[in-house]
Design a protein around this motif. Structure first.
Motif, PDB file in Angstrom:
ATOM      1  N   THR A 130       0.849  -1.195   0.000  1.00  0.00           N
ATOM      2  CA  THR A 130       0.000   0.000   0.000  1.00  0.00           C
ATOM      3  C   THR A 130       0.882   1.241   0.000  1.00  0.00           C
ATOM      4  O   THR A 130       1.903   1.301   0.696  1.00  0.00           O
ATOM      5  CB  THR A 130      -0.952  -0.016   1.199  1.00  0.00           C
ATOM      6  OG1 THR A 130      -2.013  -0.934   0.915  1.00  0.00           O
ATOM      7  CG2 THR A 130      -1.543   1.350   1.484  1.00  0.00           C
ATOM      8  N   GLY A 145      -6.302  -2.326   3.453  1.00  0.00           N
ATOM      9  CA  GLY A 145      -5.936  -3.542   2.742  1.00  0.00           C
ATOM     10  C   GLY A 145      -4.696  -3.366   1.885  1.00  0.00           C
ATOM     11  O   GLY A 145      -4.018  -2.334   1.911  1.00  0.00           O
ATOM     12  N   ARG A 161     -12.116   1.230   7.651  1.00  0.00           N
ATOM     13  CA  ARG A 161     -11.720   0.006   6.935  1.00  0.00           C
ATOM     14  C   ARG A 161     -11.737   0.304   5.437  1.00  0.00           C
ATOM     15  O   ARG A 161     -12.772   0.713   4.890  1.00  0.00           O
ATOM     16  CB  ARG A 161     -12.679  -1.135   7.244  1.00  0.00           C
ATOM     17  CG  ARG A 161     -12.536  -2.360   6.320  1.00  0.00           C
ATOM     18  CD  ARG A 161     -11.212  -3.064   6.506  1.00  0.00           C
ATOM     19  NE  ARG A 161     -10.968  -4.029   5.425  1.00  0.00           N
ATOM     20  CZ  ARG A 161     -10.616  -5.302   5.613  1.00  0.00           C
ATOM     21  NH1 ARG A 161     -10.501  -5.766   6.832  1.00  0.00           N
ATOM     22  NH2 ARG A 161     -10.395  -6.082   4.594  1.00  0.00           N
ATOM     23  N   CYS A 162     -10.591   0.099   4.776  1.00  0.00           N
ATOM     24  CA  CYS A 162     -10.492   0.245   3.321  1.00  0.00           C
ATOM     25  C   CYS A 162     -10.023  -1.082   2.745  1.00  0.00           C
ATOM     26  O   CYS A 162      -8.917  -1.548   3.055  1.00  0.00           O
ATOM     27  CB  CYS A 162      -9.517   1.350   2.937  1.00  0.00           C
ATOM     28  SG  CYS A 162     -10.015   3.009   3.417  1.00  0.00           S
ATOM     29  N   SER A 163     -10.825  -1.680   1.895  1.00  0.00           N
ATOM     30  CA  SER A 163     -10.486  -2.968   1.308  1.00  0.00           C
ATOM     31  C   SER A 163      -9.480  -2.791   0.175  1.00  0.00           C
ATOM     32  O   SER A 163      -9.222  -1.681  -0.283  1.00  0.00           O
ATOM     33  CB  SER A 163     -11.764  -3.649   0.819  1.00  0.00           C
ATOM     34  OG  SER A 163     -12.655  -3.865   1.900  1.00  0.00           O
ATOM     35  N   PRO A 164      -8.894  -3.894  -0.325  1.00  0.00           N
ATOM     36  CA  PRO A 164      -7.786  -3.803  -1.287  1.00  0.00           C
ATOM     37  C   PRO A 164      -8.148  -3.107  -2.597  1.00  0.00           C
ATOM     38  O   PRO A 164      -9.308  -3.025  -3.000  1.00  0.00           O
ATOM     39  CB  PRO A 164      -7.427  -5.271  -1.534  1.00  0.00           C
ATOM     40  CG  PRO A 164      -7.859  -5.988  -0.300  1.00  0.00           C
ATOM     41  CD  PRO A 164      -9.109  -5.280   0.135  1.00  0.00           C
ATOM     42  N   SER A 166      -8.080  -0.054  -3.821  1.00  0.00           N
ATOM     43  CA  SER A 166      -8.827   1.198  -3.948  1.00  0.00           C
ATOM     44  C   SER A 166      -7.870   2.374  -4.082  1.00  0.00           C
ATOM     45  O   SER A 166      -6.679   2.280  -3.764  1.00  0.00           O
ATOM     46  CB  SER A 166      -9.738   1.404  -2.738  1.00  0.00           C
ATOM     47  OG  SER A 166     -10.761   0.426  -2.710  1.00  0.00           O
ATOM     48  N   PHE A 179     -16.482   2.561   5.993  1.00  0.00           N
ATOM     49  CA  PHE A 179     -16.105   1.276   5.405  1.00  0.00           C
ATOM     50  C   PHE A 179     -16.142   1.415   3.883  1.00  0.00           C
ATOM     51  O   PHE A 179     -17.194   1.743   3.317  1.00  0.00           O
ATOM     52  CB  PHE A 179     -17.069   0.170   5.837  1.00  0.00           C
ATOM     53  CG  PHE A 179     -16.725  -1.190   5.288  1.00  0.00           C
ATOM     54  CD1 PHE A 179     -16.026  -2.111   6.063  1.00  0.00           C
ATOM     55  CD2 PHE A 179     -17.083  -1.550   3.995  1.00  0.00           C
ATOM     56  CE1 PHE A 179     -15.704  -3.361   5.552  1.00  0.00           C
ATOM     57  CE2 PHE A 179     -16.756  -2.797   3.482  1.00  0.00           C
ATOM     58  CZ  PHE A 179     -16.071  -3.709   4.256  1.00  0.00           C
ATOM     59  N   GLY A 181     -15.452  -0.775   0.362  1.00  0.00           N
ATOM     60  CA  GLY A 181     -15.193  -2.066  -0.237  1.00  0.00           C
ATOM     61  C   GLY A 181     -13.981  -2.036  -1.153  1.00  0.00           C
ATOM     62  O   GLY A 181     -13.247  -1.052  -1.239  1.00  0.00           O
ATOM     63  N   ALA A 182     -13.764  -3.127  -1.866  1.00  0.00           N
ATOM     64  CA  ALA A 182     -12.589  -3.252  -2.735  1.00  0.00           C
ATOM     65  C   ALA A 182     -12.789  -2.487  -4.043  1.00  0.00           C
ATOM     66  O   ALA A 182     -13.895  -2.356  -4.550  1.00  0.00           O
ATOM     67  CB  ALA A 182     -12.328  -4.723  -3.035  1.00  0.00           C
ATOM     68  N   LYS A 213     -20.958   3.517   4.270  1.00  0.00           N
ATOM     69  CA  LYS A 213     -20.412   2.297   3.680  1.00  0.00           C
ATOM     70  C   LYS A 213     -20.562   2.380   2.165  1.00  0.00           C
ATOM     71  O   LYS A 213     -21.630   2.753   1.666  1.00  0.00           O
ATOM     72  CB  LYS A 213     -21.146   1.069   4.216  1.00  0.00           C
ATOM     73  CG  LYS A 213     -21.054   0.906   5.724  1.00  0.00           C
ATOM     74  CD  LYS A 213     -21.866  -0.291   6.204  1.00  0.00           C
ATOM     75  CE  LYS A 213     -21.799  -0.415   7.715  1.00  0.00           C
ATOM     76  NZ  LYS A 213     -22.594  -1.572   8.220  1.00  0.00           N
ATOM     77  N   SER A 216     -18.075  -2.458  -3.097  1.00  0.00           N
ATOM     78  CA  SER A 216     -16.938  -2.674  -3.996  1.00  0.00           C
ATOM     79  C   SER A 216     -17.235  -2.233  -5.420  1.00  0.00           C
ATOM     80  O   SER A 216     -18.356  -2.363  -5.919  1.00  0.00           O
ATOM     81  CB  SER A 216     -16.562  -4.160  -4.003  1.00  0.00           C
ATOM     82  OG  SER A 216     -16.119  -4.572  -2.730  1.00  0.00           O
TER      83      SER A 216
END
Length: 261
Positions: A130, A145, A161-164, A166, A179, A181-182, A213, A216
């Motif tokens: 990252t 992520g 929370r940050c998903s992969p 992005s 939050f 998503g990806a 939220k 993805s």
């Protein structure tokens, strides 16, 4: 403020310790293959400080001004405090270093790169590879992520929370409890101006308010605000502000009943 000086990098940590350019707390585990770079492109020296019981992996690079908190884990091949160089958004960066703060209990996974001026709050985890650009601030108890890009001067709150995979464009704000998503994409330029001599871009990053939220694969356009506790469905293209506590999805995203399927 550091001192400009002509400086040749010593080959051992002990030399840096004797020069006052490295401070190491008790109970640390530091690989002999970790590199300390106390001097920036302008020749300014800044000490590196490593807190108690921190772990620094092989191939990690700690630049001048890095402040590593107690019990932090810096895995192999992580870069902390790299001075910014090159051109971006009407400004040329000349490699000037500054303090970079890594909080208590932070984990930086292998391959992460943090530029100078970054601040990471306590107990936050940053995923593999990252990239976090200069002067971005992340709060406590957050999770990023792998393969994220956080551009300059972004501000992320606590429990984010940050998903992969992005991308957060420059100066984007994520308030507490957001939050993502990806594969989220954010935009801050409505006219796609870059290095045009007759025009200066007006950059308007999006804002994500507390507890919202975003599913993805969504794209959030320039200047958009996602309201508190709002929900954006996966794959949406958000072209207008989203009201607090609402549910939107689609391309373009439109309000929908919260119970819709």
């Amino acid at each position: 403020m550091g001192t400009p000086i002509s400086f040749t990098q010593p080959t051992t940590h002990s030399q840096l310790l004797s020069m006052g350019l490295l401070e190491i707390g008790t109970g640390c585990r530091i690989s002999p293959y970790a590199l300390i770079e106390p001097v920036d492109e302008q020749g300014t020296l800044r000490p590196v400080r490593i807190g108690d019981h921190a772990v620094i992996g092989a191939g990690a690079i700690l630049h001048g001004g890095a402040r590593i908190g107690n019990e932090a884990c810096i895995e192999d091949h992580v870069t902390v405090g790299k001075p910014e160089t090159g051109y971006a958004v009407g400004h040329t960066y000349c490699g000037t270093g500054t303090d970079t703060h890594i909080g208590h209990g932070v984990t930086l996974r292998s391959g992460a790169i943090l530029y100078a001026g970054t601040r990471i709050g306590d107990n936050t985890a940053v995923g593999h590879h990252t990239l976090i650009r200069s002067h971005s601030h992340l709060g406590a108890d957050s999770v990023l992520g792998h393969f994220l890009v956080i551009e300059r001067a972004c501000h992320l709150g606590d429990r984010v929370r940050c998903s992969p995979l992005s991308h957060l464009t420059s100066e984007t704000v994520l308030e507490d409890g957001v939050f993502l998503g990806a594969g989220i994409r954010t935009v801050n330029d409505k006219h796609l101006i870059w290095r045009e001599t007759d025009r200066t871009p007006t950059l308007l990053p999006p804002r994500f308010e507390a507890g919202c939220k975003v599913g993805s694969g969504s794209t959030i356009l320039s200047g958009i605000t996602i309201g508190e506790r709002a929900l954006v469905g996966a794959g949406s293209v958000v072209t207008h502000d989203v009201a607090a506590d609402s549910t939107v999805y689609g391309s373009p995203a439109r309000p929908r009943p919260a119970t819709a399927h």
